[in-house]
Enzyme design. Structure first.
Site, short mmCIF file in Angstrom:
data_model
loop_
_atom_site.label_atom_id
_atom_site.label_comp_id
_atom_site.label_asym_id
_atom_site.label_seq_id
_atom_site.Cartn_x
_atom_site.Cartn_y
_atom_site.Cartn_z
N ASP A 1 41.15 47.33 30.97
CA ASP A 1 40.63 47.12 29.26
C ASP A 1 40.12 46.34 29.17
O ASP A 1 41.07 45.48 27.87
CB ASP A 1 41.73 48.43 29.02
CG ASP A 1 41.79 48.17 27.71
OD1 ASP A 1 40.45 48.18 26.63
OD2 ASP A 1 42.92 48.65 27.06
N SER B 1 48.81 50.45 25.81
CA SER B 1 49.39 51.45 26.96
C SER B 1 50.03 51.10 28.35
O SER B 1 50.64 51.73 28.71
CB SER B 1 47.53 50.58 28.28
OG SER B 1 47.44 49.76 27.75
N GLY C 1 43.99 39.27 34.12
CA GLY C 1 44.81 40.30 34.79
C GLY C 1 43.10 40.64 36.12
O GLY C 1 43.64 41.52 37.03
N HIS D 1 44.31 56.48 25.82
CA HIS D 1 45.78 56.31 25.65
C HIS D 1 46.15 58.07 26.54
O HIS D 1 46.72 58.44 27.48
CB HIS D 1 46.40 56.42 24.58
CG HIS D 1 46.39 54.28 24.62
ND1 HIS D 1 47.16 54.31 23.16
CD2 HIS D 1 45.98 53.77 25.83
CE1 HIS D 1 46.54 52.56 23.75
NE2 HIS D 1 46.19 52.40 25.02
N GLU E 1 48.70 39.51 30.49
CA GLU E 1 48.28 39.76 29.40
C GLU E 1 48.06 37.89 28.97
O GLU E 1 48.99 37.65 29.42
CB GLU E 1 49.34 40.27 28.70
CG GLU E 1 48.68 39.89 27.29
CD GLU E 1 46.99 40.34 26.15
OE1 GLU E 1 47.08 41.19 26.93
OE2 GLU E 1 46.75 38.89 26.05
N HIS F 1 45.31 44.33 31.33
CA HIS F 1 44.47 43.92 30.19
C HIS F 1 45.24 44.75 29.52
O HIS F 1 44.66 45.52 28.58
CB HIS F 1 43.54 44.15 29.94
CG HIS F 1 42.14 43.13 30.01
ND1 HIS F 1 42.00 43.35 31.64
CD2 HIS F 1 41.34 41.99 29.63
CE1 HIS F 1 41.08 42.24 31.71
NE2 HIS F 1 40.93 41.48 30.72
C1 LIG Z 1 42.01 45.98 24.36
S1 LIG Z 1 43.36 44.62 24.01
C2 LIG Z 1 44.53 45.35 25.73
C3 LIG Z 1 45.17 47.41 25.18
C4 LIG Z 1 45.65 47.85 26.35
N1 LIG Z 1 45.35 47.59 26.95
C5 LIG Z 1 46.23 49.09 25.40
O1 LIG Z 1 45.03 49.84 25.57
O2 LIG Z 1 47.40 48.68 23.97
C6 LIG Z 1 43.12 43.22 25.51
C7 LIG Z 1 43.97 42.56 26.23
O3 LIG Z 1 43.31 41.19 27.17
C8 LIG Z 1 44.14 40.24 26.52
N2 LIG Z 1 42.78 39.52 27.55
C9 LIG Z 1 41.49 39.23 27.95
N3 LIG Z 1 41.19 38.23 28.35
C10 LIG Z 1 42.04 38.62 29.32
C11 LIG Z 1 42.30 38.36 30.56
N4 LIG Z 1 41.32 37.83 31.57
N5 LIG Z 1 43.79 38.57 31.19
C12 LIG Z 1 44.25 39.64 30.76
N6 LIG Z 1 44.15 39.52 29.62
C13 LIG Z 1 43.10 38.91 28.76
C14 LIG Z 1 43.83 40.05 25.05
O4 LIG Z 1 44.68 39.34 24.67
C15 LIG Z 1 44.21 41.70 24.30
O5 LIG Z 1 45.38 41.49 24.44
#
Ligand SMILES: C[S@@+](CC[C@H](N)C(=O)[O-])C[C@H]1O[C@@H](n2cnc3c(N)ncnc32)[C@H](O)[C@@H]1O
Length: 281
Positions: free
Chosen positions: A165, A100, A145, A19, A118, A42
């Site tokens: 991410d 994020s 994503g 972040h 997401e 993500h």
């Molecule tokens: C590490 S977390 C994201 C944290 C966020 N970027 C932050 O920094 O606050 C990863 C997220 O990706 C989602 N996710 C998993 N596979 C995905 C995909 N193919 N496309 C979009 N989101 C996905 C998960 O549900 C999870 O909420």
């Protein structure tokens, strides 16, 4: 079936690194009047309660944002990020943590746009709720994503920060990161791409930074922060890294001033440390 919930990890050392860098990337693009987009492939839920549910259970934030919260000697980029977290905690008690999407949103200007992806049903509902009053400048997609990014590139203003991410619970995520970037770089070679990855003993995680360095890009920066020695049984994340393609030229010096402080402040044993390297054309 997605099992990863970012709420367990919100505000931990990995979020701090990710972040802090994200905010700096956006601040840099904001120095020019021209609009830009932030694309978060993500996005997670957007914000997390630290004193309830998942986050309270593991309390990982205590080893991350929790150690920075009361400090009065934060280097400037760390203070910038912590001040943004204070927006969710106006009474001064650390009870909520922005993900994020919110950190990006607060750093954007009127002319900029935010695109969020997401896949998890519960998290996308929370994310939509967190942005329900944001208007048309933010678009939330409950879809993949990696594929979504492909469809958005190049973005109309030809300026963007892309945060990639994924949870990396499935080992396909490592491969998808590489393939997605190869494709993205043909569609939009000038974008700034920030890829987060976990430091784990598993082979795919150890190989990822080297694979990223072999992508056809001239300018990159690699920053990693490990807070402990890798466990002897090989389990657990001991640190994390961000690989930034087309970084701002100022980012190396900014992080050189912040990473030693973070390694010292967030360390859990004598094995803590950081990596900061770059290639510039
Ligand atoms: C590490 S977390 C994201 C944290 C966020 N970027 C932050 O920094 O606050 C990863 C997220 O990706 C989602 N996710 C998993 N596979 C995905 C995909 N193919 N496309 C979009 N989101 C996905 C998960 O549900 C999870 O909420």
């Amino acid at each position: 079936m997605l099992s990863y919930r970012h709420a367990f990890h919100a505000g931990n050392h990995a979020d701090v690194l990710k972040h802090l860098v994200l905010v700096q990337l956006i601040r840099y693009l904001g120095q020019k009047e021209k609009p830009f987009w932030v694309i978060d492939t993500h996005a997670g839920a957007g914000a997390y309660d630290l004193d309830a549910g998942y986050a309270k259970k593991l309390a990982e934030y205590e080893g991350g944002i929790g150690r920075l919260w009361e400090r009065k000697d934060l280097p400037a980029p760390v203070a910038d990020y912590v001040d943004l977290v204070r927006r969710l905690n106006p009474d001064g008690r650390l009870r909520k943590y922005p993900g994020s999407p919110l950190l990006a949103w607060w750093t954007l200007r009127e002319q900029d746009r935010l695109r969020l992806f997401e896949l998890h049903g519960s998290d996308v509902r929370l994310l939509r709720r967190n942005f329900q009053d944001a208007g048309k400048r933010v678009v939330v997609e409950g879809s993949d994503g990696f594929a979504g990014l492909r469809a958005l590139l190049p973005p109309p203003p030809r300026r963007a920060v892309v945060l990639i991410d994924p949870p990396y619970e499935e080992k396909q995520d490592y491969e998808r990161v590489i393939q997605t970037l190869k494709d993205a770089l043909t569609r939009f070679p000038g974008g700034s791409y920030a890829v987060w990855y976990p430091q784990l003993t598993r082979l795919e995680a150890r190989e990822l930074p080297q694979r990223l360095k072999r992508l056809p890009v001239k300018d990159w920066l690699h920053a990693a922060l490990h807070v402990r020695e890798p466990a002897s049984d090989g389990f657990g994340m001991y640190g994390s890294g961000l690989f930034v393609i087309n970084p701002p030229w100022t980012l190396h010096d900014t992080l050189a001033g912040a990473l030693p402080f973070l390694a010292e402040t967030l360390c859990e044993d004598a094995g803590a440390g950081f990596t900061l390297e770059q290639q510039a054309a």
